[in-house]
Structure formats: structure tokens, C-alpha cells
Design an enzyme around this catalytic site. Structure first.
Site, short mmCIF file in Angstrom:
data_model
loop_
_atom_site.label_atom_id
_atom_site.label_comp_id
_atom_site.label_asym_id
_atom_site.label_seq_id
_atom_site.Cartn_x
_atom_site.Cartn_y
_atom_site.Cartn_z
N GLY A 3 61.58 -34.59 -73.53
CA GLY A 3 61.94 -35.98 -73.80
C GLY A 3 61.40 -36.88 -72.69
N THR A 18 54.60 -40.69 -74.18
CA THR A 18 56.06 -40.68 -74.11
C THR A 18 56.54 -40.65 -72.66
OG1 THR A 18 55.97 -39.35 -76.11
CG2 THR A 18 58.10 -39.52 -75.02
N GLU A 24 57.38 -30.94 -60.44
CA GLU A 24 58.75 -30.72 -60.94
C GLU A 24 58.83 -30.83 -62.46
OE1 GLU A 24 61.90 -29.40 -61.02
OE2 GLU A 24 62.04 -30.18 -58.98
N ALA A 66 45.50 -45.91 -66.02
CA ALA A 66 44.40 -45.53 -66.89
C ALA A 66 45.00 -44.87 -68.12
CB ALA A 66 43.45 -44.56 -66.18
N LYS A 114 54.79 -22.26 -68.77
CA LYS A 114 55.88 -22.51 -67.83
C LYS A 114 56.23 -21.23 -67.05
CE LYS A 114 57.66 -26.21 -70.76
NZ LYS A 114 58.46 -26.46 -71.98
#
Lengths: 442, 442
Positions: A305, A13, A131, A43, A207
Site C-alpha cells: 500500500g 502509488t 527499508e 523524474a 524479499k
């Protein structure tokens, strides 16, 4: 104009969104940055069998494997979007050893092997940008490393898992049960078929580990981070919390305790409804940072997303490209200044779970009988835990009724001890629900 | 470790905070950035006569005037915190001509002379950083230039003047009148003795001009930006807006209309109470950016104050210091890549005020008499302005009563024409109150 040649690993995605958005914004990026980023090798598994337009264009750039990608003499920097701690780890390490900077969105890898990666990065003078590893498209990591570089970070808390926030939002706003809300999240594409990783808090903890490393200025060990998910949350507790003026959110909470010393945890948390994070609904992410110079700054936006995440990857990639250009055209021997406040390779100490102090929400199933509250209060009192408020919906004497207690600040260890004693009381008929309460006032 | 030598111009609230926070965080900054920033010369009025600790330390660095500051061969970059368009402009231009990068918090100067400054910056290869010029300590400019570099910006709106937001918050939350709220703001130090510049919207318009230049990718002319302040806002209109589901905020609104073409304006605006900016109270600033790749990202935090602003100045200063180091140690002749998406030196077109389309809130003082609404509606209809809702509090026939109309989208020019006709109706007894309404849905 200088072209910078990129090797892309992974074409899911996010990888395909990076490829597509880099192509469609090529002129814009060239004009803004004075460089042309060009993906020259990819790759990826099964790419050649896919049908879409971007896939066909990308298939022409396919190389045999990750070793070929790193060894390709044209490739000046590597973008790792494979995920996980297996081949991704080996790819990043070999890229850094070849002196090629790395851009990655891989929070799991940074959380579990960050120190190894940052040591190798420093040793070979090849920076790592990340980031996209936290809070999707929100430019949060750059803010912590550069925009807020003048600050010591006293406190950081945030909603960093969109799946859990979606589920809790549905439960709060529509009274859906946990299982129903989870099924909706899956139907909407906001939760995986196996949702364990999200709903048990591990994604948020990865995170939190990355953010805690930035707050502490040294690597935090993921295995030391206390994690609690949302599987046990009921609409009943959300409603009681609302009656007391609180909203329930899965938060990552990080407090600085000194240089390379930090408190970090992930758990469902009651926060005042007036806190801005209480009104962050759905898959949106939001993070509040308290800086020693600036005060409180808040960021919110899409946390996941393909497109949103690709926005973060591309900004890293342009920064890495700038680094490549500067490096190549530089006087031999002069070390290139690293981007500011990289995590560094030292290890940070993490406060043990038992030592963490917070307020608590307790819901007990008790027999509605005189003297029950007194017995519970005396156990809490013996543990030096003060009660700030009590909510007892009207019941019928002799029946099992809910009893909700809000406490003042208590050490987690003391609370666990008191709870063990409370559970042994004959009048306590069910496993107590225990949730942390935070007001973030200091 | 390399020391970078800084010349500081201006030692007011922000200048002294920069000096103080740079000193107290010197070790932190050196560790994070691998460089030592050191202020070696200061140009400021009356500094030597002040008494505080920072002032005494700073007074030892005092130079005679701005020319000496720029000419000082030790000074490698200039931090301009004088403000205004007089000596500050001359200082920045002469610094750029001497090839010395500039950090500035001067929104007025960037808004009114930005093009001249960016042309000179490009000509001499000396960049200008201006994080502190908009939204105080929030790292917004860097996000627009770097963190969101992959995006075209379709829409940006925000609360960028703390004084006005404080006043409107007091009026909304406590029902204070405008004059009373202004006096409170002055007593709290949130408004100047002469508040004109803030409450008439010029400060917000300066900031909007800087942001619009970034959105458009080319300089916006401040004199083309339509500005309306909050002096005429009454608690009555805030209450009617609330009854209709809206909050009133002074917003800067910027819409991209294509490359180097932008709509930009500052005015009091009704926004849905569900919009996150509706709950930004007090002196806090908040900005929402809609990016073509990332979607909607929001930033909020302290928009003013010495410390918060110094956080932004210091982050710019460290970035500028990195530039200085890279420049000095570079192969002769190779141009140093500029930071991405600087405003550029082209001029952007600004949409004329009359062409701007929005929804409207109208409050008319009308005689309570049959047929009044029909007459007003027919004037609006003739101008092709649709009415979306009507609010008419119960009144007494024959008396002057308020009539509130909410319209669908209308061109500003068409609305002005219709209003001129409405004002001439004998049944309309007072000057209509006209406010813009935005939902930001597209």
C-alpha cells in the site's frame, strides 16, 4: 535549520504517497529530526498529465529525465521508486557514483543486482537504504541492521507477500477455491491483472533474497533460491492440514548455516495452528526472527500500500538526510561510519534445494485396496524417510481415495527420489501433492 | 579500526550479560559497525567477590566508585544498569554534564526523572539511549523514534510486564488462582520474592510513561498515570470474560489527544479474543502501535531476562559509539544532529483518570430477586451509561448470585458515581468488580 534536498524518481502509488506524506508531516519531521527534507526535483513518466492536487504540486518539480535528476547540483540524495531492473538500476548506480546516497523500495533490483549495487555503494561511500523493499511499513530492515545488531540470526521466517496470504486466508476461512479467491483479490486491488509475479512466489523470493543477504551478512544470489508458488493449492489440502493441526501459509524461510552460508526458500508451508503466523490473515505481513542473544522476536503489520510503504521510505529518507548532513560538515578525509551490518559486498553460499531437510505432507490418490499403504511405506522406508502419521478418509474398496502421509525430517533430494518411485506404482492414480511442514522448534 | 571505550555501571543480570555478549560477539560487531566497543572500566558492588568467568574478567576492570567511572578520561560513554532513582540518577546526570552519552535500561528513572535527564542531555549535547527500558529485547523504542518517524502515533497498547502476563496466562489456561499462579511465577524466576512492584502495575506504569512520552513528543509525569494491578483478579472473572468473547490482560494503553497531550493508563483490560494480544501468553511482551501513515504495526518478543535485555543495550551502545566517533571527528562548533524524535524536554499534559472513556465489565453480587436488574439499570441509565449485554448465571431465588453487565462507552467519573449508588442498594451484597473493556477499533 538545515534543509536536505531530495531527488525523487517515480511517482506511482508509493512515490505520490511519499510526496504527500512528506508535505503534510514536514513540521513534525523537522521538529523530530532537526532537519527539513525537501523534494526539489522529480523524474516521472506522465506526471504532468495527471489531475490530482499532489500531482499538480509535483509537476512543478518535474525534470526531463533521470540523468538530469542525478546531475542536479541541488539534489543531495536520490529516492528510487520506479521499480524493476532497467532504468532503476542505471539510476541507482549513477547516483552512487556521484556520491549521492540512495533510498529504494526495489526488492527485485536488490535481489537480482544487489551485489553490484553494494559494491558500488562501498566504493563511493554512498550508502543505500532499503527499508521499504520488504514487509512494507514494518520497520524490519532497521531492526535486523541496528536494533538486533548484537545477534547472529539463526532463523527467519515470514509471510512477506500480501496477495498470497489474502488468497490463502480466503481459501482457509471461507472455503473459496483458488481461482475464486484470486478474482476476489483482484477485485479488492490486492492482486495485479497479471498475478503471476505474486502467486508464483517470485515477489516473496525477491524479499527472501534481501532478508537472506542480511541474515548471511553477504549477498545471496536470487537465482539460487528455490521458489514454489500457491497456484496448485486446493481447499482439500487446506482442510486435511487443518484436521492434522496445521495451517497453510506461503512462507519465506531462511536458516543460517554459518558465516556467509545460508538456506533460503519460498514455498507453501504447513505450520502448527498454534504458531502465531497461522493467525495472520489477509494482506498483513509478519516476520519472526530468532536471534542468538535475544531469542524470538516477531513483527507484523501492513506489507503493502502507498501509505504504509511511504512510512518506510520516509524513515530511510530521514536517515539518509542525517547522513548527508554529517558528511557535509565533516573533517575532510575521515570516513563516515556506515550504518551497521549493511549487507556487504561478499557473496553468500546458498544451500542447494536437494539438500534442504524438512518434514513433508503427501497427498496421494490411491486405489482403496489392501497393501497399498505397505507398498508406499516401504518405498519411503528404503529412502530412510519415516512416517509420523497417516490420514485416510473412509472410502469404498476399489475406488480412488486420498491418502495423506506426514513424514519425519527428510532431505528434499531423498523425497524426490521416493516420489518418483511412488508415482510409478500402478495403485497410485494421480500426481502426488507434496507440501513442506515446518514447526520451527529448532 | 576505531575502538570506543565504555564505562559500565552495574553488574547484575543485565550488566553481566552485556559484558559477556559484547565479548563473545566482538568480531561480529566490529565487522558490522566498523568500530570496536570495549568496556574499559566497571563500577559495581561485590563484583570482586564473585566466582564466574565473566566476573573474574570483569573484576580486573573494576574502579572504586561511580565518580571515578565518569571522571576516567578513557571512558567515552556510560552504560547505566544499576536501576532505581538514587545513585543511577546522579551517575547519569554527571555523565551528561561531562558530555558523555548515556545508555540506560532504567525505566523507573526515565519515568520519574525523565524531564530532568532530557533537559540535561540537550543542554550538554550528550544523547541518552533507552531501548532496553521497555519491552526487553524488542527493538520498539528505535521503531518509534526512527523506523516510524513519519507517523503521528494515535494509539499504542501493549503487554509490557511479563510477570503479570505469566500469572494471567496461568489463570486463564489452567484455572490457577492468583496466589497459586504467583507462587509458580516466583518458582520459575518470573516474579520477585516481593512481587508488589510488578503485580500492582508500577513496573508497567513506568514503561507506559516512557512510551507515552514518545507518543506525546514531550515528557509525561509518572505521578499522573492511573495505575491498577492484577491482585484482585479472580478466575471467576476470567471465565465470565471468556464466555462473553474476551480475554483479560494487564495493558498499558496510550492515546494521543493532540500535541503534547495524551491519555495514558495501566489496568487489567478485557480485549476481544480475536485481538492478537489475547494470544500472547507467558512472559512474552507485545506492543501494538497505530501510526497515522503506516496503520497498525505489532511487535512481540522476550520482555525481560539478561540476554534479551542485553541485546537491546548492545544495540544502543553501538549507536552511542557511532555518535562518539562522529562527534570526535567533526568540524568544531557544528552541532551533531540528535537521533530523531527524542522525547524532548517539554512537559506533556496527561488526561485525568475521571475523563477517560471506555467500556466496562461489572460483576455484582446481588440477591436473586425480581426487579434487581431494573434498579441497577436505572442508576446506570441516569448516569447515561448504556448496557450492551447482561450475563446472569442461573441461580436460586433469594440467594446471592453474580450479575455481569457489559456497558457501552462511559466516562470513568460517571462510572464511579453510578457505582457508589449501586453499592448502596440493599440487594447488592458485595463490592462490585469493575474492569475496563477495550476493542481498539478507533
Amino acid at each position: 535549520m538545515r534543509t536536505v534536498h531530495i531527488g525523487l524518481a517515480g511517482f506511482g502509488t508509493v512515490g505520490s504517497a511519499v510526496f504527500r506524506n512528506l508535505q503534510s508531516n514536514a513540521e513534525l519531521l523537522a521538529r523530530r529530526c532537526g532537519m527539513r527534507p525537501e523534494i526539489v526535483a522529480i523524474a516521472a513518466k506522465n506526471l504532468s498529465s495527471r489531475a490530482g492536487g499532489a500531482e499538480r504540486a509535483a509537476a512543478r518539480l518535474l525534470v526531463r529525465d533521470l540523468d538530469v535528476l542525478v546531475a542536479d547540483s541541488r539534489v543531495e540524495l536520490i529516492v528510487e521508486l520506479i521499480g524493476g531492473c532497467g532504468v532503476a538500476r542505471r539510476l541507482i548506480l549513477s547516483s552512487l557514483r556521484a556520491g549521492k546516497p540512495v533510498v529504494t523500495a526495489n526488492k527485485a533490483l536488490l535481489a537480482e543486482h544487489g551485489r553490484e549495487i553494494f559494491i558500488e555503494s562501498r566504493r563511493h561511500g554512498a550508502p543505500v537504504w532499503f527499508e521499504a523493499s520488504v514487509a512494507g511499513g514494518i520497520p524490519l530492515i532497521q531492526a535486523l541492521r541496528e536494533g538486533l545488531v548484537a545477534n547472529r540470526f539463526r532463523l527467519l521466517y515470514g509471510i512477506v507477500n500480501g496477495t498470497c496470504n489474502y488468497i490463502l486466508s480466503r481459501m482457509t476461512l471461507e472455503g473459496a477455491g483458488f481461482e475464486e479467491a484470486l478474482r476476489e483479490a483482484q477485485a479488492q486491488g490486492f492482486a495485479e491483472a497479471d498475478p503471476t509475479f505474486d502467486i508464483d512466489g517470485y515477489d516473496a523470493a525477491h524479499k527472501a533474497t534481501v532478508l537472506a543477504s542480511l541474515v548471511a551478512g553477504g549477498c545471496v544470489n536470487f537465482r539460487k533460491v528455490p521458489v514454489e508458488g500457491i497456484r496448485h493449492i486446493t481447499v482439500e489440502d487446506i482442510r486435511f492440514a487443518q484436521r492434522l493441526g496445521y495451517a497453510l501459509k506461503l512462507l519465506a524461510i531462511i536458516r543460517s548455516l554459518g558465516p556467509n552460508h545460508v538456506e533460503v526458500r519460498v514455498h507453501p508451508t504447513l505450520i502448527p495452528v498454534t504458531n502465531r503466523l497461522a493467525s495472520i490473515h489477509g494482506v498483513t505481513n509478519a516476520v519472526m526472527v530468532r536471534g542468538s542473544v535475544v531469542g524470538d522476536v516477531e513483527f507484523s503489520g501492513p506489507g503493502a500500500g502507498g501509505d504504509a510503504t511511504s512510512s518506510a521510505v520516509i524513515s530511510d529518507l530521514m536517515e539518509a538526510a542525517r547522513h548527508v548532513v554529517l558528511q557535509k560538515e565533516r573533517v575532510k578525509g575521515a570516513p563516515l561510519p556506515q550504518p551497521p551490518s549493511a549487507v556487504g559486498s561478499v557473496a553468500s553460499r546458498v544451500a542447494p534445494a536437494e539438500s534442504i531437510v524438512s518434514r513433508y505432507y503427501l497427498r496421494l490418490g490411491v486405489l482403496d485396496r489392501p497393501g497399498v499403504l505397505a507398498r508406499i511405506a516401504s518405498i519411503l522406508g528404503a529412502a530412510k524417510i519415516g512416517i509420523s502419521s497417516v490420514l485416510q478418509p473412509e472410502g469404498h474398496e476399489g475406488r480412488v481415495v486420498p491418502l495423506i502421509l506426514m513424514t519425519h525430517d527428510a532431505r528434499h533430494g531423498a523425497m524426490l527420489g521416493a516420489l518418483a518411485r511412488i508415482r510409478r506404482l500402478p495403485v497410485v492414480k494421480s500426481r502426488p501433492v507434496v507440501l513442506r511442514v515446518e514447526t520451527f522448534e529448532s
